[in-house]
Scaffold this active site. Sequence first.
Site, PDB file in Angstrom:
ATOM      1  N   HIS A 130      -1.389   6.937  -5.246  1.00 25.76           N
ATOM      2  CA  HIS A 130      -2.507   6.099  -5.697  1.00 25.76           C
ATOM      3  C   HIS A 130      -3.868   6.769  -5.586  1.00 25.76           C
ATOM      4  O   HIS A 130      -4.885   6.114  -5.801  1.00 25.76           O
ATOM      5  CB  HIS A 130      -2.563   4.800  -4.895  1.00 25.76           C
ATOM      6  CG  HIS A 130      -1.412   3.883  -5.120  1.00 25.76           C
ATOM      7  ND1 HIS A 130      -1.438   2.852  -6.037  1.00 25.76           N
ATOM      8  CD2 HIS A 130      -0.181   3.855  -4.572  1.00 25.76           C
ATOM      9  CE1 HIS A 130      -0.285   2.222  -6.016  1.00 25.76           C
ATOM     10  NE2 HIS A 130       0.500   2.808  -5.124  1.00 25.76           N
TER      11      HIS A 130
ATOM     12  N   LYS B 225     -15.677  -4.644  -6.217  1.00 27.68           N
ATOM     13  CA  LYS B 225     -14.586  -3.777  -5.748  1.00 27.68           C
ATOM     14  C   LYS B 225     -14.943  -3.337  -4.347  1.00 27.68           C
ATOM     15  O   LYS B 225     -16.042  -3.608  -3.861  1.00 27.68           O
ATOM     16  CB  LYS B 225     -14.413  -2.563  -6.674  1.00 27.68           C
ATOM     17  CG  LYS B 225     -15.737  -1.826  -6.956  1.00 27.68           C
ATOM     18  CD  LYS B 225     -15.565  -0.665  -7.932  1.00 27.68           C
ATOM     19  CE  LYS B 225     -15.517  -1.055  -9.394  1.00 27.68           C
ATOM     20  NZ  LYS B 225     -14.223  -0.885 -10.036  1.00 27.68           N
ATOM     21  N   ARG B 226     -13.996  -2.659  -3.650  1.00 26.19           N
ATOM     22  CA  ARG B 226     -14.332  -2.102  -2.344  1.00 26.19           C
ATOM     23  C   ARG B 226     -15.576  -1.225  -2.463  1.00 26.19           C
ATOM     24  O   ARG B 226     -15.808  -0.589  -3.500  1.00 26.19           O
ATOM     25  CB  ARG B 226     -13.164  -1.265  -1.806  1.00 26.19           C
ATOM     26  CG  ARG B 226     -12.040  -2.093  -1.219  1.00 26.19           C
ATOM     27  CD  ARG B 226     -12.488  -2.938  -0.060  1.00 26.19           C
ATOM     28  NE  ARG B 226     -12.688  -2.162   1.141  1.00 26.19           N
ATOM     29  CZ  ARG B 226     -11.978  -2.277   2.251  1.00 26.19           C
ATOM     30  NH1 ARG B 226     -10.993  -3.177   2.326  1.00 26.19           N
ATOM     31  NH2 ARG B 226     -12.243  -1.544   3.297  1.00 26.19           N
TER      32      ARG B 226
ATOM     33  N   LYS C 261     -17.007   5.087  -5.873  1.00 25.23           N
ATOM     34  CA  LYS C 261     -17.093   3.988  -6.844  1.00 25.23           C
ATOM     35  C   LYS C 261     -18.549   3.763  -7.299  1.00 25.23           C
ATOM     36  O   LYS C 261     -18.810   3.021  -8.240  1.00 25.23           O
ATOM     37  CB  LYS C 261     -16.513   2.705  -6.261  1.00 25.23           C
ATOM     38  CG  LYS C 261     -15.014   2.812  -5.944  1.00 25.23           C
ATOM     39  CD  LYS C 261     -14.479   1.513  -5.339  1.00 25.23           C
ATOM     40  CE  LYS C 261     -13.068   1.633  -4.787  1.00 25.23           C
ATOM     41  NZ  LYS C 261     -12.012   1.518  -5.830  1.00 25.23           N
TER      42      LYS C 261
ATOM     43  N   THR D 107      -7.871  -1.690 -11.276  1.00 26.80           N
ATOM     44  CA  THR D 107      -7.160  -2.832 -11.851  1.00 26.80           C
ATOM     45  C   THR D 107      -8.142  -3.976 -12.093  1.00 26.80           C
ATOM     46  O   THR D 107      -7.919  -4.810 -12.973  1.00 26.80           O
ATOM     47  CB  THR D 107      -6.024  -3.310 -10.913  1.00 26.80           C
ATOM     48  OG1 THR D 107      -6.510  -3.355  -9.570  1.00 26.80           O
ATOM     49  CG2 THR D 107      -4.836  -2.380 -10.988  1.00 26.80           C
TER      50      THR D 107
ATOM     51  N   LYS E 293      -8.655  -6.844 -15.235  1.00 25.07           N
ATOM     52  CA  LYS E 293      -8.833  -8.291 -15.098  1.00 25.07           C
ATOM     53  C   LYS E 293     -10.123  -8.747 -15.772  1.00 25.07           C
ATOM     54  O   LYS E 293     -10.155  -9.791 -16.443  1.00 25.07           O
ATOM     55  CB  LYS E 293      -8.854  -8.673 -13.611  1.00 25.07           C
ATOM     56  CG  LYS E 293      -7.555  -8.330 -12.892  1.00 25.07           C
ATOM     57  CD  LYS E 293      -7.742  -8.328 -11.370  1.00 25.07           C
ATOM     58  CE  LYS E 293      -6.665  -7.495 -10.696  1.00 25.07           C
ATOM     59  NZ  LYS E 293      -6.927  -7.294  -9.262  1.00 25.07           N
TER      60      LYS E 293
HETATM   61  C1  Z57 Z   1      -6.047   1.729  -2.694  1.00 22.00           C
HETATM   62  O1  Z57 Z   1      -6.421   0.466  -2.876  1.00 22.00           O
HETATM   63  C2  Z57 Z   1      -5.913   2.601  -3.764  1.00 22.00           C
HETATM   64  C3  Z57 Z   1      -5.518   3.876  -3.535  1.00 22.00           C
HETATM   65  C4  Z57 Z   1      -5.241   4.306  -2.255  1.00 22.00           C
HETATM   66  O2  Z57 Z   1      -4.845   5.563  -2.025  1.00 22.00           O
HETATM   67  C5  Z57 Z   1      -5.373   3.419  -1.194  1.00 22.00           C
HETATM   68 BR1  Z57 Z   1      -5.008   4.007   0.521  1.00 22.00          BR
HETATM   69  C6  Z57 Z   1      -5.774   2.144  -1.400  1.00 22.00           C
HETATM   70  C7  Z57 Z   1      -6.170   2.070  -5.136  1.00 22.00           C
HETATM   71  C8  Z57 Z   1      -6.886   3.022  -6.090  1.00 22.00           C
HETATM   72  O3  Z57 Z   1      -8.131   3.392  -5.557  1.00 22.00           O
HETATM   73  C9  Z57 Z   1      -7.085   2.336  -7.421  1.00 22.00           C
HETATM   74  O4  Z57 Z   1      -7.665   3.220  -8.352  1.00 22.00           O
HETATM   75  C10 Z57 Z   1      -5.760   1.830  -7.973  1.00 22.00           C
HETATM   76  O5  Z57 Z   1      -5.965   1.038  -9.118  1.00 22.00           O
HETATM   77  C11 Z57 Z   1      -5.041   0.995  -6.936  1.00 22.00           C
HETATM   78  O6  Z57 Z   1      -4.913   1.713  -5.718  1.00 22.00           O
HETATM   79  C12 Z57 Z   1      -3.660   0.591  -7.381  1.00 22.00           C
HETATM   80  O7  Z57 Z   1      -2.935   1.673  -7.861  1.00 22.00           O
END
Ligand code: Z57
Length: 832
Positions: A374, A565-566, A571, A673, A677
């Site tokens: 991810h 978002k976080r 970001k 994501t 949405k």
């Molecule tokens: C997290 O929420 C995501 C990646 C990570 O390595 C960790 Br730890 C937590 C997120 C990404 O930042 C997003 O870009 C992605 O859409 C989401 O994971 C789901 O794949």
Amino acid sequence: ATNGNGNGNGHSPYLEDSRTGLGVDTLKRAIRNNLFYVQGKFPEIATRNDYYMAIAYAVRDRLLQRWVASVKQYIQEKHRVVAYLSAEYLLGPHLANNLINLGIYKETEQACKELGLDLDWLIEKEVEPGLGNGGLGRLAACYMDSLATLEVPAIGYGIRYQFGIFEQDIRDGWQVEDTDNWLRRGNPWEIARRELSYDIKFGGYVQTYLDRAGKLCFNWIPELVVKGVAYDTPILGYKVNTANTLRLWKSEAPHSFDFQSFNAGDYNSAVNSKIICENISKVLYPNDEQIEGKRLRLQQQYFFVSCSLQDMIGIHLRQGEKIHDFHKKFVVQLNDTHPAIGVAELMRLLMDVHQLEWEEAWDITSKTFAYTNHTLLPEALETWDLQLFGSVLPRHLQLIYEINRRFVDYATIKLYGNHQKISSLSLIGEGPRKYIKMANLACLGSFAINGVAALHSELLKKTVLKDWYELMPHKFQNKTNGVTPRRWMVLANPELTNLISSRIGEGWIKNLHELKGLEPFADDPEFRKEWMQVKFNKKKALAKRIKKRLGLDVDPNSMFDILVKRIHEYKRQHLKVLHIITLYNQIKKNPNMDVVPRTFIFAGKAAPGYRKAKLMIKLINSVGEIVNNDPDINGRIKVVFYPNYNVTNAQKIYPAADVSEQISTAGKEASGTGNMKLSLNGALTVGTLDGANVEIRECVGEENFFLFGLTADEVAKVKSEGYKPWDYYSENPNLKEVIDQINSGYFSHLDSKVFKELTDSLLYDDQYLLFADYQSYIDTQAKVEEAFKDQDKWARMSILNTARMGKFSSDRSIREYCDEIWKVESVPVTLD
Ligand code: Z57
């Protein structure tokens, strides 16, 4: 025909009894009964929570009927099962979602009304299980919804944290954390399976001995044993009978473990050990994409992974199958590297418990796991200090050494003398201290490796997993993320849902590609009017919440420009702040200028230990304080920081968005994501070519997407040529003015030091290239403003945008996982 399901949703006919019936009268009776027999209350003294519980239990009964039928059928027919392993599930509130998936929202609303209750009022206060940080945890929740909706046999495994993600409050502009005591009023959606538990060992040492046949054996003598107890939550699909299981593990002291110390009279240390055991599932680590190499975190990971694998083996053997066929029964998806210890744990279980030889154990293991990556951020790639690792999992350290020895032998032949590559592929990192590389364990132990958006999957092969790609290209795949239209459209935006369905029917809820049918309506003035009216109503509703929560007036006629978002430097929430200040300065210099009124809405949590992210929140609030109260601005631009961003609040924010800000540095956001949405809810995207933005733009058309900034390739190039943020600063007077203004204390009561850490890191480092993208961002925002002036054209763009978002359903993602990785098939469940 009183069961409220005469809408062709595929339920088989069954008896309308008080525990399963879906009609208004039956529901009413069930709610009344539960109030009396479950809550022990009657209407005169029942609280809001009593009523909520009464309804929740009525719904749960109906879920259980489908759940039992699903489990029965999976066992009898011995289907192949997906096991999704995730340290996080960000589920969001259950009640409304279950009503929608059962197809009884209207019926329940009516039943409540007849009982003098307002269903929405009851739903409003539901505490959500916040068992995740952000995108990764929410993705797991969307995937559970889609697995059930597609009728795929699946179990989600995870941890039942007693405290989920902290609650965020804002005081004096700063984030303050409070604990999330989500279980305090009980949880009607789970069933504790006391009888389903496993012992999990920690620490200690490994004895080596020869058995009677002369075989080398290993006996792990632990320092601590913890019991994992299963808590199950049924996950119902949309208008199908499939109800899958989300099985979360709670840690407890094993029965009578403390007798020794207790008998010795050491009561305190007995109680203390109990606390140590319970600590393991106590609290979710609040870091998103920032690892914290803590012992407890490793213990959490091993705890839930070991429980889950033992559970799967138990299920498999109870069906009378052979351990040798384990990989045919289960495919185990690793949601990031957090459960990657499963590779070593399955080896241990197969060899030390089930007596298989290495080769066979490895053959099964490497056919069982698949790994989803991810992130590309190097700081998010998990490693464990080898000493720490060995002190928690001594047997696994041995196994990892042996896995690595065999692998390095192989790699040495394949890569003939390329020592650098071999050491990069090694599961063990060398340096002042040795460490275990979890991504390498995941890559080696899995038969498939996937990224979460097309760009991300390509970059993986070129950067962090390059060596793995070159060695094992056949493992690499892409699975672009998706989101469930049930929660993010039907539940969050019933008004838009109804408008869409009034023109193209309801098929799109299960087959999102059908949204394409909306395209012609972009040319229909009446439809455009209704479309914008829905948006306006959702903006009004959000404005009301903002007023209630923050006491701030925002104008629903203004453009709602949303960045939620976080909070993370990559970001770039602070790039948005630079834009706001630039706009502010423009108006200050020319107070009569013609400006499109805008409301900038931010929301998101910062990891409690991430200082710069917390400073970004303070900056947003400080700028807001000045901008919102400046008479020259006269309310034309407003800045809002909506506290405690979570699923509940997200459901209220997305439908009210005109503009979706997706402004990460290209190459840094794996997918995103929230972008999906927001766009699905009719917001137009301002974005970089990053993550899934690339694919969203391809789908909605470049004319409906506000693109800005460097590409991932350009970012890499600029960096390799020696990026100097100071040059951008000194050569761009507007940018210079903004930075100087922040540094002068203009937004911080003349305290010029508050934001220094942030501005210094921009001026002298700017890892995420805010300055390089600044002008492009400002220019693009001018185009957004121009476009918004023509509301009719905007409506057209917004409709076309939604109409073309069909690809981004999590149903599509899960279909691809099923077909291309898991090789599992749908199993329609019948009720008897
Ligand atoms: C997290 O929420 C995501 C990646 C990570 O390595 C960790 Br730890 C937590 C997120 C990404 O930042 C997003 O870009 C992605 O859409 C989401 O994971 C789901 O794949």
